[in-house]
Motif scaffolding. Structure first.
Motif: not given
Length: 955
Positions: A593, A646, A648-649, A653-654, A668, A671
């Protein structure tokens, strides 16, 4: 066939006859040809003889006298200290002496000996089992007692449900199950007129609303806050009209409500059960211990004292208690004498008249008094029986069982829907005999006020879970049969029941069934060992399984990664996703992130209260399964910082946070998601310091909430709560934390003029807003002492998998919206959590609906009623003025609703489906405010395909 749902928060129930499409079991159509019309489908049996049950069976009272209604009864918990089976058979009397089968045997025998005697029975789960064991002669005898009003059913649900931790959909189901059995067995005389919740630990407004819509004339209960009771006694307001909905037009959700004088026990000194120590009436004047004069004097004193705190010249006395009347002769022999000797005093000028009675007979006399009654608009939470004893702990007790009950409710709705969509083959198909009844009964038992509430012994909680698991197994056979029929494939079915800990055998084909009547988008996390996959109709990303998940699995799964992707499921239908392995190797490192810190300063805190051990100068009360009593008003912070990971994809996002070895959390954001997800994992809660712990999640915000927050009532309407305040009396607050906790069944929120912060829960939990701008929700409880409310053991859960202490995982969904539009987000979000999609394998896409229902309409029930008839419930799920867009009337075309069924005719019923709606009449009551309504203005016209029109009041 158009149904217009006029009112916000209304339920609408219909029975409709169905036929299949031509390619689907066409013989059903032939059976339907023998039906004259849907209006002839029997709901209530008509006794062959003219019955004198119900209000017609009441003994005469005497005007101008104080009439004392003695109500012989037993309170039979559907599990508590013993399991349901143990209670019925009288097993394990070393725990508690109780045997329900002997109670019913004995009561019937004693009722036959004196036609004046009366008895009421409540829990249909027990009565159903007893009834099935009786001979035809005994069944006919009992029917005669019911037809004469000597044996009367009150409440009539499968159990006496809890009111804080139950979801309204499950309550409606269990009430329908019990009431249908009584209807089918006894006809008109089996229908209860009175709701009877004498033991639940606080009372929800939504329950009163449901009872009113089920056709009950009145409602009696035994427990309310000690301060509230004291005020009502002085004001003589222990009987009232409960206006149980802000949205439904009165008197649709109005319910006359009475508070019983002694909980549900007999007056002191007048208990004549084998479990009691009170002396019997000794009425031989030649004996030295003759005591009739003393008994009569004491009884008259109690009766006159009780009359001072009630409004009419009629009072009620509950003559019975837990599992009493196993030897009914003891009770009735003394009650016969009590009635005779007290009434003999009338010749000496006494103005007290005693009679055998029932709650409905007592209610009838209150109605005949033609008085106006105080109006009640809020609920009866929280309940405290003394200054430091708030029964707010059970809102969270046994959080794992509460979650299992909630997802079992979701799976039951799926099972019932597929039973309808699949037809007869669903119950007997290539995978064997399946049924929904086993899970229906298990779920009905789980609604009991010592079941999902978490206030039972550990071995009983285990039994509830075992019954639910058995119900799942029966439904899985039914579901497999239906899938086989719809798909044309008899391939074995695999079910994912442990995806929350990343355990599932599916890796090639994933299918998601959506039980909601609108499309849903749902995130799936499929355990895998590969690092790259292709997914049909979706984009997925592989992420490593978190350390917390790997630890909590305890050897039940070994996948090192999770495949994340978003699924789209049609209404009442399936979507299929094929998963193909592209690469098998080390996982790609997650994208960090932006500017991710090494430690995160919490805005969502995880804290714990030190549970009271009773060593306190103010009170010796301890925290336990029922009672929440923190030792201080300041919770302990587990950690101000957290170890984090962390990723992110394009899917999520986590942020993964570890606060301690026993507390972790994942934040979490998927999207295009409407809400932020907080996945919490708590346990084993450490007790090596000899401290019981109440673990909470606290959300702090800048919202100016001014001491006000909002909670749902059984998942339906929302009520306003105010810190240190009760709407109907001046509260003397003695427990600043526990006394401000309320049940949160599906959601809670705080708001100001600009923002509303809503939390959607995945199970029933307790919570409050102790500080402005803050919401706290209790997650887990591990306690070292019993709270002396009867359960007799501390709430200290362990299991074979978690011998060091139970580990619990759950989710909160957070949304931040302008108040004007917040309901448009949190209501559908809550429904998605309650009726979550089921993951399994399947071969094609399918939807059971022709069209999506409007956003304001929720499909509550689709259930097989009999061979050719289906029970359908639709509800308008928005409160009045809650949503500018959705709090409006809605039109639904029932004829074009289902894709696999043709609707031949429709008839409207009450909410519990035990009366035709146009035949449902209730006693009319007048409120002291002067508001008095005599009918419902909104109506529904149903037109059958045969051209017959029926007008019925909407629920």
């Amino acid at each position: 066939m158009i149904g217009k749902i006029h009112k916000q928060m209304s339920h609408d129930s219909w029975l409709f006859s169905k036929m299949a499409t031509p390619e689907y079991t066409p013989f059903v159509f032939l059976l339907l040809l023998f039906q004259s019309s849907v209006w002839g489908v029997p709901v209530c049996q008509t006794p062959q003889e003219s019955p004198t049950c119900g209000y017609k069976s009441c003994h005469a009272t005497k005007p101008g006298m104080l009439n004392v209604h003695l109500v012989p009864h037993t309170h039979d918990d559907v599990g508590w200290l013993k399991t349901v089976d143990q209670y019925f058979y009288g097993d394990r009397n070393d725990i508690q002496h109780a045997g329900v089968q002997y109670i019913l045997d004995s009561v019937v025998d004693q009722l036959l000996k004196n036609p004046d005697r009366r008895f009421i029975y409540v829990e249909t789960a027990f009565f159903y089992r007893w009834w099935k064991q009786q001979t035809d002669d005994m069944q006919n005898t009992v029917k005669q007692l019911v037809n004469e009003g000597r044996l009367e059913f009150v409440n009539g649900g499968w159990c006496m449900s809890d009111e804080a931790t139950t979801h309204y959909s499950a309550v409606i189901d269990q009430m329908t199950m019990g009431l249908r059995f009584l209807n089918d067995t006894f006809g008109h005389c089996g229908r209860p007129r009175v709701a009877w919740h004498i033991d639940p630990f606080g009372h929800a407004r939504e329950h009163a609303s449901m009872f009113a819509q089920m056709g009950y004339d009145g409602f009696f209960f035994g427990r309310l806050d000690y301060q509230d009771r004291n005020r009502r006694m002085v004001a003589r307001e222990q009987e009232m009209l409960w206006r149980a909905s802000e949205s439904l037009t009165p008197p649709m959700a109005d319910l006359f409500t009475g508070i019983l004088p002694n909980g549900y026990n007999p007056p002191e000194g007048f208990c004549w059960d084998q479990s009691c120590d009170d002396p019997p009436i000794r009425d031989d004047p030649d004996l030295e211990d003759y005591n009739v004069d003393d008994v009569v004097t004491r009884f008259l004193h109690i009766a006159h004292g009780q009359a001072l705190v009630y409004k009419t010249n009629h009072i009620i006395m509950t003559m019975g208690s837990d599992f009493q009347y196993e030897n009914a002769n003891l009770w009735y022999k003394n009650l016969d004498k009590l009635i005779r000797y007290v009434n003999q005093m009338q010749s000496n000028g006494s103005e007290v008249n005693v009679l055998y009675s029932t709650p409905s007979c007592y209610l009838q006399e209150l109605h005949r008094a033609n008085l106006t009654w105080p109006l009640k608009g809020d609920d009866f939470f929280p309940y405290a029986d003394s200054a430091h004893d708030f029964w707010t702990g059970y809102f969270t007790s046994r959080p794992a069982l509460k979650r299992y009950e909630r997802i079992s409710n979701s799976y039951l709705q799926t099972c019932k829907q597929l039973e309808v969509l699949g037809g007869p083959i669903s119950r007997k198909g290539p995978f064997g005999a399946g049924d929904s009844e086993t899970l229906k009964k298990a779920m009905a038992v789980a609604q009991h006020h010592d079941a999902v509430s978490g206030t039972e012994k550990q071995h009983v909680a285990n039994d509830y879970a075992r019954k639910l698991a058995n119900g799942w197994a029966h439904c899985q056979v039914l579901v497999s049969n239906t899938l086989s029929s719809l798909s044309g494939s008899s391939a074995p079915r695999v079910y994912c029941e442990h995806l929350n800990i990343s355990v599932c055998p599916l890796t090639e084909t994933m299918n998601v069934y959506n039980p909601l009547a609108r499309p849903v988008s749902w995130p799936v996390r499929l355990p895998v060992n590969g690092t790259a996959y292709s997914i049909s109709d979706a984009k997925g990303k592989v992420v490593p399984v978190s350390q917390a998940t790997a630890a909590v699995r305890q050897g039940r799964g070994y996948a090192v990664n999770e495949l994340l992707f978003q699924v789209q499921a049609p209404p009442l239908g399936y979507s299929t996703y094929s998963v193909s392995l592209l690469q098998n190797g080390p996982p790609s490192p997650p994208s960090p992130l932006p500017r991710a810190p090494k430690a995160v300063q919490n805005k969502v805190w995880v804290l714990w209260y030190n549970a009271s051990d009773g060593n306190n100068s103010e009170s010796i009360q301890m925290s336990g399964a029922y009672i929440f009593r923190p030792n201080t008003s300041t919770p302990f912070i587990i950690s101000k910082t957290a170890k984090i990971e962390t990723l992110q994809n394009s899917v999520v996002q986590e942020v993964r946070q570890w606060f301690s070895p026993w507390v972790s959390q994942v934040v979490r954001l998927y999207t295009d998601s409407r809400a932020l997800e907080l996945e919490w994992t708590v346990g084993p809660v450490p007790i090596g310091d000899d401290l019981g712990k109440e673990v909470i999640s606290r959300l702090d915000s800048s919202i100016n909430s001014s001491g006000v927050f909002y909670t749902d009532s059984n998942g339906r309407e929302v009520l306003q709560r105010r810190k240190d305040y009760r709407p109907t009396w001046n509260l003397r607050q003695s427990e600043p934390i526990a006394g401000n906790y309320y049940p949160i069944n599906s959601r809670a929120y705080i708001k100001d003029d600009k923002d509303q912060l809503t939390v959607v829960t995945d199970r029933s939990q307790g919570g409050g807003s102790i500080q402005d701008g803050s919401l706290e929700i209790m997650l887990h409880r591990r306690l070292l002492y019993d709270d002396v409310r009867g359960v007799g053991e501390p709430l200290n859960e362990t299991s074979d998998i978690y011998p060091e202490g139970l580990v619990v995982r759950g989710r909160h969904l957070l949304s931040l919206s302008p108040p004007a539009t917040a309901a448009d987000t949190h209501r559908p979000l809550a429904q998605e959590v309650v009726l979550q999609p089921s993951s399994m394998d399947f071969e094609k896409e399918f939807s059971g609906l022709q069209a999506v229902l409007p956003p304001a309409v929720h499909l509550l029930t689709v259930s097989q009623w009999d061979q050719d008839t289906v029970l359908l419930r639709l509800e308008h799920q928005y409160q009045a003025s809650e949503s500018k867009e959705h709090s409006q009337p809605v039109t639904v075309n029932l004829q074009k609703l289902f894709s696999t069924l043709d609707v031949l005719g429709v008839s409207e019923m009450n909410l519990s489906a035990n009366q035709w709606k146009d035949e449902m009449t209730r006693l009319d009551w007048k409120a002291e405010s002067g508001t008095h309504h005599t009918g419902v203005t909104n109506q529904l016209c149903l037109l059958s395909p045969l051209g017959r029109m029926k007008t019925a009041d909407l629920l």
